[in-house]
Write a protein that holds these residues in place. Structure first.
Motif, mmCIF file in Angstrom:
data_model
loop_
_atom_site.group_PDB
_atom_site.id
_atom_site.type_symbol
_atom_site.label_atom_id
_atom_site.label_comp_id
_atom_site.label_asym_id
_atom_site.label_seq_id
_atom_site.Cartn_x
_atom_site.Cartn_y
_atom_site.Cartn_z
ATOM 1 N N MET A 95 0.846 -1.195 0.000
ATOM 2 C CA MET A 95 0.000 0.000 0.000
ATOM 3 C C MET A 95 0.881 1.243 0.000
ATOM 4 N N SER A 96 0.384 2.357 0.522
ATOM 5 C CA SER A 96 1.150 3.595 0.395
ATOM 6 C C SER A 96 0.790 4.605 1.468
ATOM 7 N N VAL A 97 1.704 5.559 1.657
ATOM 8 C CA VAL A 97 1.419 6.773 2.417
ATOM 9 C C VAL A 97 0.695 7.700 1.447
ATOM 10 N N ASN A 98 -0.509 8.110 1.813
ATOM 11 C CA ASN A 98 -1.373 8.841 0.893
ATOM 12 C C ASN A 98 -1.567 10.305 1.255
ATOM 13 N N ARG A 99 -1.037 10.711 2.381
ATOM 14 C CA ARG A 99 -1.298 12.073 2.853
ATOM 15 C C ARG A 99 -0.118 12.587 3.657
ATOM 16 N N SER A 100 0.253 13.819 3.425
ATOM 17 C CA SER A 100 1.246 14.506 4.246
ATOM 18 C C SER A 100 0.819 15.967 4.327
ATOM 19 N N ARG A 230 4.895 17.405 1.017
ATOM 20 C CA ARG A 230 3.530 17.759 1.402
ATOM 21 C C ARG A 230 2.576 17.524 0.235
ATOM 22 N N GLY A 231 1.415 16.986 0.569
ATOM 23 C CA GLY A 231 0.412 16.785 -0.458
ATOM 24 C C GLY A 231 -0.207 18.099 -0.880
ATOM 25 N N THR A 232 -0.561 18.194 -2.137
ATOM 26 C CA THR A 232 -1.125 19.437 -2.656
ATOM 27 C C THR A 232 -2.645 19.426 -2.682
ATOM 28 N N GLY A 233 -3.273 18.278 -2.393
ATOM 29 C CA GLY A 233 -4.720 18.203 -2.388
ATOM 30 C C GLY A 233 -5.295 18.649 -1.056
ATOM 31 N N PRO A 234 -6.632 18.666 -0.934
ATOM 32 C CA PRO A 234 -7.277 19.015 0.332
ATOM 33 C C PRO A 234 -6.770 18.127 1.462
ATOM 34 N N LEU A 235 -6.512 18.738 2.619
ATOM 35 C CA LEU A 235 -6.023 18.044 3.816
ATOM 36 C C LEU A 235 -4.666 17.384 3.596
ATOM 37 N N GLY A 236 -3.965 17.774 2.537
ATOM 38 C CA GLY A 236 -2.627 17.246 2.304
ATOM 39 C C GLY A 236 -2.579 15.900 1.633
ATOM 40 N N PHE A 237 -3.694 15.467 1.012
ATOM 41 C CA PHE A 237 -3.671 14.205 0.283
ATOM 42 C C PHE A 237 -2.916 14.386 -1.030
ATOM 43 N N TYR A 238 -2.235 13.314 -1.429
ATOM 44 C CA TYR A 238 -1.545 13.337 -2.710
ATOM 45 C C TYR A 238 -2.596 13.220 -3.820
ATOM 46 N N GLU A 239 -2.485 14.080 -4.782
ATOM 47 C CA GLU A 239 -3.479 14.114 -5.847
ATOM 48 C C GLU A 239 -3.218 13.076 -6.939
ATOM 49 N N GLN A 240 -1.952 12.719 -7.132
ATOM 50 C CA GLN A 240 -1.604 11.758 -8.174
ATOM 51 C C GLN A 240 -1.040 10.476 -7.542
ATOM 52 N N PRO A 241 -1.404 9.316 -8.087
ATOM 53 C CA PRO A 241 -0.852 8.053 -7.566
ATOM 54 C C PRO A 241 0.669 8.045 -7.518
ATOM 55 N N ARG A 244 2.307 9.177 -4.200
ATOM 56 C CA ARG A 244 2.199 8.351 -2.996
ATOM 57 C C ARG A 244 3.524 7.666 -2.686
ATOM 58 N N VAL A 245 3.762 7.462 -1.390
ATOM 59 C CA VAL A 245 5.021 6.840 -0.938
ATOM 60 C C VAL A 245 4.772 5.357 -0.694
ATOM 61 N N PRO A 246 5.405 4.476 -1.451
ATOM 62 C CA PRO A 246 5.143 3.042 -1.306
ATOM 63 C C PRO A 246 5.534 2.506 0.069
ATOM 64 N N ILE A 247 4.712 1.593 0.560
ATOM 65 C CA ILE A 247 4.998 0.873 1.802
ATOM 66 C C ILE A 247 5.491 -0.512 1.424
ATOM 67 N N LYS A 248 6.699 -0.844 1.817
ATOM 68 C CA LYS A 248 7.220 -2.178 1.548
ATOM 69 C C LYS A 248 6.476 -3.207 2.387
ATOM 70 N N SER A 249 6.354 -2.935 3.676
ATOM 71 C CA SER A 249 5.638 -3.852 4.572
ATOM 72 C C SER A 249 5.386 -3.183 5.906
ATOM 73 N N ILE A 250 4.374 -3.703 6.596
ATOM 74 C CA ILE A 250 4.129 -3.377 8.002
ATOM 75 C C ILE A 250 3.969 -4.707 8.714
ATOM 76 N N ARG A 251 4.894 -4.997 9.628
ATOM 77 C CA ARG A 251 4.915 -6.304 10.273
ATOM 78 C C ARG A 251 5.068 -6.174 11.787
#
Length: 340
Positions: A95-100, A230-241, A244-251
């Motif tokens: 998945m990804s980090v979708n907001r900053s 920083r995201g440029t969309g509302p509330l700092g969401f990334y507007e373009q896929p 987004r910052v890829p997540i390798k894993s959360i374990r």
């Protein structure tokens, strides 16, 4: 929210009244020079540190490195149970980090907008959880700070987590300090399931206290999150896929072999040494400071971590030196080889 958060010197007499035992400082050690924060940490003993439970430690692995997050089951048991299950299922992997959002939070989860497009939660999870904004204060070991707080009648630490407490209402809650990890929700209080998590990366938004479930805090790796674009969309969401910052894993740390875990110790908050550290930050007595504040905010109290010190290598037992017995002339001749 239009969508999910998809988003630490009063006089000596007063200190005694508050029950805060400061082990250093001009009041505690007359005539002695107060120690700096680094000197305090350098003087720490093994008992001043604790090792987080691997079952409450999750690793967020990004291309840039690893973020260590300690979960808080004492405050959010249902959410923590779900997060553990999600991590075991590999839910966030890929998945990804979708907001900053500048001066606020970084958030990750499933970027899909529609529920039908979202990834299944997997085995052992619950799609709906209760709101866990606060809990009963009774029975909690609360390491209270001496100063007043604008957001709670009392503030301090519970098991190393910054927390607020209202003794009159018998409630306690985790505070939205820098590095706090929370579970995003919709308008309904019970609309979080722990799939969308955020980390506070800006000025502590304490207005969120008791409005969102806080599930833990970052122990290590905040620099990897706070520097994200920083995201440029509302509330700092990334507007373009592509943003987004890829997540390798959360374990879960407990699910990994020990050789793959990150060793870490956290300074305990229930020790005289920690009280000394707090006082060293409340009243900076080094030469550069010309005015002592006499106050510290909960979220400005440092919570040090470290890699466990290397264990001293046991020296091999000294072998008793064999004492050569003098050989008899006859034995010497019998066992020797002439080199003449």
């Amino acid at each position: 929210m239009p969508r999910k958060w998809s988003s630490t010197l009063l006089c000596t007499a007063l200190l005694a009244t508050l029950g805060v035992a400061h082990a250093a400082g001009e009041d505690a050690l007359p005539g002695a020079k107060p120690r700096s924060m680094q000197e305090i940490l350098d003087a720490s003993k093994p008992g001043d540190w604790r090792t987080p439970d691997a079952k409450n430690l999750i690793y967020l692995d990004l291309d840039s490195g690893r973020v260590l997050i300690e979960l808080a089951p004492a405050f959010a048991p249902a959410h923590v149970a779900n997060i553990r299950a999600l991590a075991k299922n590999g839910y966030w992997n890929g998945m990804s980090v979708n907001r900053s959002q500048d001066n606020f939070v970084v958030q990750w989860g499933d970027p899909a907008q529609e529920d039908k497009d979202r990834k299944p939660l997997g085995r052992g999870t619950k799609a709906k959880l209760p709101a866990e904004f606060a809990r009963k204060a009774q029975g909690l070991a609360f390491d209270k700070l001496p100063d007043v707080d604008g957001w709670a009648p009392e503030v301090g630490f519970v098991g190393g987590f910054p927390a607020g407490r209202d003794p009159a209402a018998d409630t306690a809650w985790l505070a939205h300090c820098y590095g706090a990890v929370g579970a995003g929700r919709d308008v309904a209080a019970d609309s979080s399931n722990g799939t969308e998590l955020y980390v506070v990366t800006g000025q502590s938004p304490r207005q969120l206290d008791r409005n969102i479930t806080v599930v833990g805090r970052v122990l290590q790796g905040m620099e990897l999150l706070s520097v994200l674009p920083r995201g440029t969309g509302p509330l700092g969401f990334y507007e373009q896929p592509s943003q987004r910052v890829p997540i390798k894993s959360i374990r879960l740390a407990s699910e990994l072999p020990k050789k793959e875990r990150t060793s870490i110790e956290v300074l305990r908050t229930d020790t005289p040494l920690f009280n000394e550290l707090v006082e060293a930050r409340r009243n900076r007595r080094d030469e550069w400071y010309k005015h002592m504040a006499g106050h510290i905010d909960l979220c400005n109290v440092p919570l040090p971590t470290r890699a466990p010190p290397a264990k001293p290598v046991a020296e091999p037992k000294a072998k008793a030196k064999a004492k050569a017995k003098p050989r008899s002339a006859r034995a010497g001749r019998a066992g020797s080889t002439s080199r003449k």
